[in-house]
Scaffold this motif. Sequence first.
Motif, PDB file in Angstrom:
ATOM      1  N   LEU A   1      18.490   3.047  -4.967  1.00  0.00           N
ATOM      2  CA  LEU A   1      19.549   3.296  -3.675  1.00  0.00           C
ATOM      3  C   LEU A   1      18.287   3.215  -2.909  1.00  0.00           C
ATOM      4  N   ALA A   2      17.879   3.237  -3.155  1.00  0.00           N
ATOM      5  CA  ALA A   2      16.003   2.981  -1.668  1.00  0.00           C
ATOM      6  C   ALA A   2      16.550   1.545  -0.862  1.00  0.00           C
ATOM      7  N   GLN A   3      16.274   1.391   0.132  1.00  0.00           N
ATOM      8  CA  GLN A   3      16.103   0.324   1.018  1.00  0.00           C
ATOM      9  C   GLN A   3      15.080  -0.262   1.222  1.00  0.00           C
ATOM     10  N   THR A   4      14.393   0.546   0.886  1.00  0.00           N
ATOM     11  CA  THR A   4      12.694   0.183   1.650  1.00  0.00           C
ATOM     12  C   THR A   4      11.697   2.106   1.250  1.00  0.00           C
ATOM     13  N   GLU A   5      10.188   1.933   1.434  1.00  0.00           N
ATOM     14  CA  GLU A   5       9.067   2.404   0.836  1.00  0.00           C
ATOM     15  C   GLU A   5       9.290   3.974   1.495  1.00  0.00           C
ATOM     16  N   ALA A   6       9.164   5.428   0.546  1.00  0.00           N
ATOM     17  CA  ALA A   6       9.284   7.104   1.447  1.00  0.00           C
ATOM     18  C   ALA A   6       7.697   7.071   0.658  1.00  0.00           C
ATOM     19  N   GLU A   7       8.041   7.701  -0.689  1.00  0.00           N
ATOM     20  CA  GLU A   7       7.071   8.653  -1.028  1.00  0.00           C
ATOM     21  C   GLU A   7       5.128   7.649  -0.853  1.00  0.00           C
ATOM     22  N   ARG A   8       5.630   6.206  -1.305  1.00  0.00           N
ATOM     23  CA  ARG A   8       3.928   5.700  -1.427  1.00  0.00           C
ATOM     24  C   ARG A   8       3.560   5.247  -0.056  1.00  0.00           C
ATOM     25  N   ILE A   9       4.475   4.977   1.338  1.00  0.00           N
ATOM     26  CA  ILE A   9       4.200   4.910   1.932  1.00  0.00           C
ATOM     27  C   ILE A   9       3.263   6.319   3.118  1.00  0.00           C
ATOM     28  N   MET A  10       4.628   7.036   2.480  1.00  0.00           N
ATOM     29  CA  MET A  10       3.862   8.258   3.542  1.00  0.00           C
ATOM     30  C   MET A  10       2.727   8.878   4.093  1.00  0.00           C
ATOM     31  N   PRO A  11       1.815   8.877   3.051  1.00  0.00           N
ATOM     32  CA  PRO A  11       0.594   9.122   3.157  1.00  0.00           C
ATOM     33  C   PRO A  11       0.161   7.674   3.992  1.00  0.00           C
ATOM     34  N   SER A  12      -0.052   6.814   4.386  1.00  0.00           N
ATOM     35  CA  SER A  12       0.022   6.030   5.746  1.00  0.00           C
ATOM     36  C   SER A  12       0.152   6.343   7.030  1.00  0.00           C
ATOM     37  N   TYR A  13       1.348   6.375   6.609  1.00  0.00           N
ATOM     38  CA  TYR A  13       1.585   7.170   7.817  1.00  0.00           C
ATOM     39  C   TYR A  13       1.705   8.332   8.688  1.00  0.00           C
ATOM     40  N   ILE A  14       1.428   9.052   8.218  1.00  0.00           N
ATOM     41  CA  ILE A  14       0.329  10.310   8.167  1.00  0.00           C
ATOM     42  C   ILE A  14      -1.074  10.493   9.039  1.00  0.00           C
ATOM     43  N   GLU A  15      -1.559   9.267   8.396  1.00  0.00           N
ATOM     44  CA  GLU A  15      -2.781   8.918   9.601  1.00  0.00           C
ATOM     45  C   GLU A  15      -3.020   8.533   9.835  1.00  0.00           C
ATOM     46  N   ARG A  16      -1.706   7.393  10.182  1.00  0.00           N
ATOM     47  CA  ARG A  16      -1.355   6.420  11.732  1.00  0.00           C
ATOM     48  C   ARG A  16      -1.128   7.090  12.612  1.00  0.00           C
ATOM     49  N   VAL A  17       0.208   8.329  12.575  1.00  0.00           N
ATOM     50  CA  VAL A  17       0.150   9.258  13.144  1.00  0.00           C
ATOM     51  C   VAL A  17      -0.727  10.120  14.057  1.00  0.00           C
ATOM     52  N   ARG A  18      -1.358  11.023  12.234  1.00  0.00           N
ATOM     53  CA  ARG A  18      -2.760  11.399  13.334  1.00  0.00           C
ATOM     54  C   ARG A  18      -3.721  10.530  14.497  1.00  0.00           C
TER      55      ARG A  18
END
Length: 631
Positions: free
Chosen positions: A499-516
Amino acid sequence: MKFTTVATAGLAFAASATPTCLAFAPTSINHASSSSTRLNVQMETPKKSLPKIEKLKIASDYLRVPLDEQLATEEIGISKDAYQILKYHGSYQQNNRETKGPKDYQFMLRLKQPAGELTPDLYRLLDNLSREHGQGDLRATTRQCFQMHGILKGDLKTVIASIMNIGSSTVGACGDVSRNVMTTPAPFDTPAYNYAREYSKVFAQLFRPMSPAFSEIWLDGEKAASVETWAKEVEHHNIDEKMLYDSGRGIILKDTTEPLYGTQYLPRKFKIGVTVPGDNSLDIYTNDIGCVVICNDAGELEGFNVMVGGGMGRTHNKENTFARAADHMGFVPKEDIEEVLKAILASQRDHGNRDVRANARMKYLVHTLGIESFKKLVESYVGKEIAPWRPMQDWKYNDWMGWWEQGDGKLFYGQHVDNGRVKDEGSFRLKSALRAMVDKYEIHSIMSPTQSIVFRDIDPKDKEGIETILREHGIAPIEEVDPLARLAMACPALPLCGLAQTEAERIMPSYIERVRAMLTKMNIPGEEIVIRMTGCPNGCARPYMAELAFVGDGAKSYQLWLGGSPVLTRTAYPFMAKMDTDKMEETMEPILAMFIQQRMEFEAFGDFCHRAGSEAIEKYSQTYVLGSVTA
């Protein structure tokens, strides 16, 4: 792309977002005048024929056909119909979407672990099975259980039989039945916490599917070598007697195999959570039923505050699908709790929307009727009125990570697991560390609702040894884990989820780093924000309760949701669609700038976004100059 006002209203659960095929006449409910609720609620004329999935359930002979036939073929996969039935047995058929050529079918297997409890023997077994028959890792889910990926069709029977014979199960981990029953993962030795764990297991047993298909298919008709551990722990409750008790008011069906579910089971999945007042570590408002333990001053159980109608799943561009936080229904004395919960399940079984599967969850039934009329419907099954909700202390959120005293002389330790993936990768060897701890200390564990693990009943003299094992396996102490990561969750998404339309688990660490990096740049590094991400709108990581959520809506884009509560008591609202993943910073910076300039004292990010609202934030963002605001 911003949401239009109409779309925002629909997605934000406006009263006008009424699902189709759920036209009830609540005023016709009269629980005092009839013993059959089937006559009390007027539904729209049903379709001439049942939907295919409902026909399939009826024809399955209580979840046997055509799964039993398909498992015996030489094909590496099973048919679509067999796959639908396999879900009830705890498994999903998947394939690696990044592999070219013919589909390489494999199976994900999910455990049933009421209250999230995991014995040392079960962990050892899962560790072995994942190496011998899976892809080598384990995945902690958001419903306090492990799932295992990469199992081949020919190995399914070996894996499932091994799990059943050790006193565990996969039955009901998926499918249109009661799913894994959750509770707070904190193993405090207090009356309220003990009751929460106990009744999680009671409710799991009360609503377990009864079909013999599970033992017939996986154990060749034999009984499992060990009774399920949670069943043994609550056998003094005489649960089968309570399950089968028939008041004559329509709860129990004339079906000797499945007296609660019948041949069609439920319209959709059904989720239950149990906690204590003040502890919302499990997202209690996202469940179909949420029960809160109520004790008197002496610590004796009096009953439960019961909420109904929560749920996360929705569909992009379908405004009559939406996430919803549960409503408070009332207080139920302990002696009535099983019968009232049976009545709630029967209300959904008999009146949930089977015609439109996207609107089949109980949240739509509660939304359409309204909580008062839904309560009357439940009362008509029970035969008595439900008392008002009892006042409680305010909710708090805690992930229960790090070291804590249990209250019985023992300790517990919460081990953060990034997005639930228990693996060995380079110097980070979490899976081996857990095995070493279990083998040396016979540690019992509890799966966390936030994809992490709590080790319980630790002798204080073993604390140093446990810390040494973790350190030697490259596991950072909790003090070194970014608070944003501790608060974050992501679903598995690509490459295996269909059902996935895009990434989640694999990209989340980079999103956390970017928000940080953004928080640091804007001089608010101490802010703790609940961030969640999913690869599609179905909501497995419960994104719609988060303060900030990214919901996949394209190959490299996400919907941006804002305004959930930091204590997880309300849903967020949609702020933007099709946010390009490369433009996250320029999208988020104006929102954080407005937060810096206009927040109230001690106001959390989610509370600010909720108070300010989408229109005000959008207006501010339109004139904001990047880099112009820091705290």
